[in-house]
Design a protein around this motif. Structure first.
Motif, mmCIF file in Angstrom:
data_model
loop_
_atom_site.group_PDB
_atom_site.id
_atom_site.type_symbol
_atom_site.label_atom_id
_atom_site.label_comp_id
_atom_site.label_asym_id
_atom_site.label_seq_id
_atom_site.Cartn_x
_atom_site.Cartn_y
_atom_site.Cartn_z
ATOM 1 N N MET A 86 0.833 -1.203 0.000
ATOM 2 C CA MET A 86 0.000 0.000 0.000
ATOM 3 C C MET A 86 0.869 1.255 0.000
ATOM 4 S SD MET A 86 -3.244 0.753 -0.051
ATOM 5 C CE MET A 86 -4.183 2.256 0.053
ATOM 6 N N CYS A 239 -2.604 -6.520 -5.179
ATOM 7 C CA CYS A 239 -1.767 -5.612 -4.387
ATOM 8 C C CYS A 239 -1.922 -5.843 -2.879
ATOM 9 C CB CYS A 239 -2.086 -4.160 -4.717
ATOM 10 S SG CYS A 239 -3.723 -3.603 -4.170
ATOM 11 N N ARG A 241 -4.198 -4.949 -0.811
ATOM 12 C CA ARG A 241 -4.794 -3.878 -0.017
ATOM 13 C C ARG A 241 -6.065 -4.321 0.702
ATOM 14 N NH1 ARG A 241 -6.239 0.925 -3.829
ATOM 15 N NH2 ARG A 241 -7.507 1.601 -2.045
ATOM 16 N N VAL A 247 -9.545 -0.001 4.259
ATOM 17 C CA VAL A 247 -9.129 0.261 2.886
ATOM 18 C C VAL A 247 -10.015 -0.549 1.949
ATOM 19 C CG1 VAL A 247 -7.266 0.088 1.202
ATOM 20 C CG2 VAL A 247 -6.754 0.727 3.566
#
Length: 261
Positions: A86, A239, A241, A247
């Motif tokens: 992140m 990713c 996240r 988030v």
């Protein structure tokens, strides 16, 4: 080397350098136009409080760990790989978006090699906020060549350093780069015409880079299609996240079902 918390810097201003006898005002070039979000991301001098560290020092584990520890306070107990990923999304957005606008729209070459930039992070959160350049912007007639130089001279070494220090796969980090680079090149194409960024898109879409080296971003952005027929871009590597509390996921762009919420 410890991370420094600075106020004004003694680095020379861009106004001290002569480019065809006139300094290039990067923020003035983007102004209040469609790329105004690029302002304040590429600085000629460090004049704001915050964490200030040469980008080359991100390869030192203690420096990197100190920055990530500050950023990780937002996500106590979370997967450190997701925290690092992140953080790099902020970093790589700065490394690709404003530089691409200046290279392809304004035809400006920038001193973006890892040894010529320093990073300014938020003092409390550790979030990347700007780069400080030690060299001068100059006119260029080869924006794709400048982008290639940015990938080789900055993205490649910083990814190798972060992967070694944080245990995050290099392909995940390259996908983070590719995500923002693909977005900004398509945005430039939409607003200025696709011919302007053809050379840049080749650095994303061709299996090899100029000189024959394997392209680590090749295939990282895939075009998928919804049932209704609408096309959208999807990452090859998640990713992570979605592992961070508070988030949001990436929606359809995420390759994992868990990350689409």
């Amino acid at each position: 080397m410890a991370v420094k918390m600075n106020g004004a810097s003694e680095r020379p201003s861009i106004a001290d350098h002569s480019i065809a006898r006139q300094a290039i005002d990067l923020d003035g070039l983007v102004g209040d136009g469609p790329f105004s979000y690029c302002r304040g991301k590429l600085l000629s001098a460090h004049s704001q409080p915050g964490l200030f560290v040469p980008c080359s020092d991100l390869g030192e584990r203690d420096v990197f760990d100190e920055i990530i520890a500050r950023y990780g306070q937002k996500f106590p107990g979370s997967d450190r790989r997701a925290i690092v990923s992140m953080w790099t999304l902020y970093y790589f957005s700065m490394l690709t978006i404003a530089p691409s606008v200046h290279m392809f729209v304004n035809r400006i070459a920038l001193p973006m090699e890892i040894g010529r930039l320093s990073l300014v992070c938020n003092e409390l959160t550790g979030e990347p906020e700007a780069f400080v350049m030690s060299g001068s912007p100059e006119p260029t007639t080869d924006p794709a060549g400048e982008l290639h130089r940015l990938m080789l001279g900055h993205a490649e070494p910083v990814i190798a350093a972060i992967a070694a220090n944080a245990g995050v796969a290099p392909k995940l980090l390259w996908n983070n780069v590719a995500t923002y680079l693909s977005w900004i090149l398509k945005e430039i194409a939409y607003r200025q015409g696709p011919a302007l960024v053809e050379g840049g898109m080749a650095l994303l879409e061709e299996p090899n880079w100029p000189g024959g080296a394997r392209n680590p971003m090749f295939g990282m952005i895939r075009i998928a299609r919804q049932q209704c027929g609408l096309e959208f871009a999807r990452r090859k590597v998640c990713c992570l996240r979605y592992n961070l509390p508070g988030v949001g996921g990436c929606g359809e762009a995420c390759p994992l079902p868990d990350g689409r919420h």
